[in-house]
Design a protein around this motif. Structure first.
Motif, PDB file in Angstrom:
ATOM      1  N   LEU A  49       0.828  -1.205   0.000  1.00  0.00           N
ATOM      2  CA  LEU A  49       0.000   0.000   0.000  1.00  0.00           C
ATOM      3  C   LEU A  49       0.864   1.256   0.000  1.00  0.00           C
ATOM      4  CD1 LEU A  49      -2.783   1.308   0.140  1.00  0.00           C
ATOM      5  CD2 LEU A  49      -2.698   1.062   2.629  1.00  0.00           C
ATOM      6  N   SER A  50       1.886   1.292   0.820  1.00  0.00           N
ATOM      7  CA  SER A  50       2.748   2.479   0.851  1.00  0.00           C
ATOM      8  C   SER A  50       3.515   2.636  -0.458  1.00  0.00           C
ATOM      9  CB  SER A  50       3.710   2.422   2.042  1.00  0.00           C
ATOM     10  OG  SER A  50       4.587   1.336   1.924  1.00  0.00           O
ATOM     11  N   ARG A  51       3.908   1.525  -1.063  1.00  0.00           N
ATOM     12  CA  ARG A  51       4.587   1.600  -2.366  1.00  0.00           C
ATOM     13  C   ARG A  51       3.643   2.127  -3.437  1.00  0.00           C
ATOM     14  NH1 ARG A  51       5.794  -4.098  -1.946  1.00  0.00           N
ATOM     15  NH2 ARG A  51       5.285  -4.204  -4.152  1.00  0.00           N
ATOM     16  N   ALA A  52       2.395   1.677  -3.409  1.00  0.00           N
ATOM     17  CA  ALA A  52       1.410   2.138  -4.390  1.00  0.00           C
ATOM     18  C   ALA A  52       1.140   3.630  -4.212  1.00  0.00           C
ATOM     19  CB  ALA A  52       0.108   1.343  -4.253  1.00  0.00           C
ATOM     20  N   ARG A  53       1.030   4.071  -2.970  1.00  0.00           N
ATOM     21  CA  ARG A  53       0.831   5.511  -2.717  1.00  0.00           C
ATOM     22  C   ARG A  53       1.999   6.328  -3.249  1.00  0.00           C
ATOM     23  NH1 ARG A  53      -1.811   4.580   2.830  1.00  0.00           N
ATOM     24  NH2 ARG A  53      -3.985   4.952   2.301  1.00  0.00           N
ATOM     25  N   SER A  54       3.191   5.838  -3.035  1.00  0.00           N
ATOM     26  CA  SER A  54       4.384   6.538  -3.503  1.00  0.00           C
ATOM     27  C   SER A  54       4.399   6.631  -5.027  1.00  0.00           C
ATOM     28  CB  SER A  54       5.628   5.810  -2.997  1.00  0.00           C
ATOM     29  OG  SER A  54       6.784   6.361  -3.539  1.00  0.00           O
ATOM     30  N   VAL A  55       4.093   5.524  -5.710  1.00  0.00           N
ATOM     31  CA  VAL A  55       4.050   5.524  -7.175  1.00  0.00           C
ATOM     32  C   VAL A  55       2.969   6.476  -7.658  1.00  0.00           C
ATOM     33  CG1 VAL A  55       3.462   4.082  -9.185  1.00  0.00           C
ATOM     34  CG2 VAL A  55       5.021   3.212  -7.436  1.00  0.00           C
ATOM     35  N   LYS A 103       3.476  10.024  -9.932  1.00  0.00           N
ATOM     36  CA  LYS A 103       2.890  10.160 -11.261  1.00  0.00           C
ATOM     37  C   LYS A 103       1.798  11.236 -11.316  1.00  0.00           C
ATOM     38  CE  LYS A 103       1.693   8.854 -15.480  1.00  0.00           C
ATOM     39  NZ  LYS A 103       2.527   9.028 -16.637  1.00  0.00           N
ATOM     40  N   PHE A 104       0.914  11.250 -10.314  1.00  0.00           N
ATOM     41  CA  PHE A 104      -0.257  12.126 -10.395  1.00  0.00           C
ATOM     42  C   PHE A 104      -0.237  13.269  -9.383  1.00  0.00           C
ATOM     43  CE2 PHE A 104      -1.637   8.005 -12.081  1.00  0.00           C
ATOM     44  CZ  PHE A 104      -2.007   8.391 -13.341  1.00  0.00           C
ATOM     45  N   PHE A 141      -3.311   2.933 -14.609  1.00  0.00           N
ATOM     46  CA  PHE A 141      -1.871   3.096 -14.432  1.00  0.00           C
ATOM     47  C   PHE A 141      -1.360   2.198 -13.310  1.00  0.00           C
ATOM     48  CE2 PHE A 141       1.598   5.110 -12.076  1.00  0.00           C
ATOM     49  CZ  PHE A 141       2.576   5.125 -13.053  1.00  0.00           C
ATOM     50  N   LEU A 142      -2.023   2.240 -12.177  1.00  0.00           N
ATOM     51  CA  LEU A 142      -1.590   1.412 -11.039  1.00  0.00           C
ATOM     52  C   LEU A 142      -1.760  -0.079 -11.329  1.00  0.00           C
ATOM     53  CD1 LEU A 142      -2.884   3.582  -8.058  1.00  0.00           C
ATOM     54  CD2 LEU A 142      -0.507   3.239  -8.766  1.00  0.00           C
ATOM     55  N   ALA A 143      -2.817  -0.442 -12.047  1.00  0.00           N
ATOM     56  CA  ALA A 143      -3.031  -1.850 -12.403  1.00  0.00           C
ATOM     57  C   ALA A 143      -1.920  -2.339 -13.340  1.00  0.00           C
ATOM     58  CB  ALA A 143      -4.397  -2.035 -13.050  1.00  0.00           C
ATOM     59  N   GLN A 144      -1.515  -1.505 -14.284  1.00  0.00           N
ATOM     60  CA  GLN A 144      -0.430  -1.884 -15.186  1.00  0.00           C
ATOM     61  C   GLN A 144       0.888  -2.040 -14.448  1.00  0.00           C
ATOM     62  OE1 GLN A 144      -0.715   1.297 -18.021  1.00  0.00           O
ATOM     63  NE2 GLN A 144      -2.119   0.180 -19.341  1.00  0.00           N
TER      64      GLN A 144
END
Length: 145
Positions: free
Chosen positions: A97-103, A107-108, A124-127
């Motif tokens: 979750l923290s990695r996804a938030r960072s990505v 990006k956005f 984007f996150l799914a890819q």
């Protein structure tokens, strides 16, 4: 001068870590027999020069900052790393979750203005290999803040 199979293997391993199956695939065209190749791979593993777990840890460490667990799992499985080794390597990473938030932030940076922008962020996150649950939590968490 023709290099020996051992020299080829060591040359590849000095550049970067390799999974056993990946190294076997690269060396197979140069081996006289599959038995010779297996003996060499066994010897390299016994001497701790070849390790699937070390390869998986290295690969996850390098790519976890940009990709989700699903993508990392798929990449490791594609080069022949077994599921137990993959699971162990993924346990050593930061929370997904923290990695996804960072990505997402990189990006956005701002919440989606409408449904189309939200769908774009989700794609984007799914890819990047994040699960739909993680994606929903990232986008919902931003709405809550």
């Amino acid at each position: 001068m023709e290099r020996t199979l051992r020299e080829r293997a060591l040359s590849l391993l000095t550049r970067r870590e390799h999974a056993r199956a990946e190294l076997a695939r690269k060396l197979a065209p140069h081996a006289e027999s599959s038995e010779e190749l297996e003996r060499l791979l066994d010897e390299l593993a016994a001497r701790k020069l070849l390790s699937d777990s070390r390869y998986a840890e290295m690969r996850v460490t390098v790519r976890a900052g940009r990709y989700g667990d699903q993508r990392l799992r798929q990449e490791l499985a594609a080069v022949g790393v077994d599921e137990d080794t993959i699971a162990t390597a993924l346990e050593s990473t930061d929370d997904e979750l923290s990695r996804a938030r960072s990505v997402w932030l990189k990006k956005f940076g701002t919440p989606a203005a409408d449904a189309a922008a939200r769908a774009k962020q989700m794609r984007f996150l799914a890819q990047r290999g994040f699960s739909m649950e993680i994606i929903r939590r990232v986008l919902r968490g931003l709405d809550d803040e």
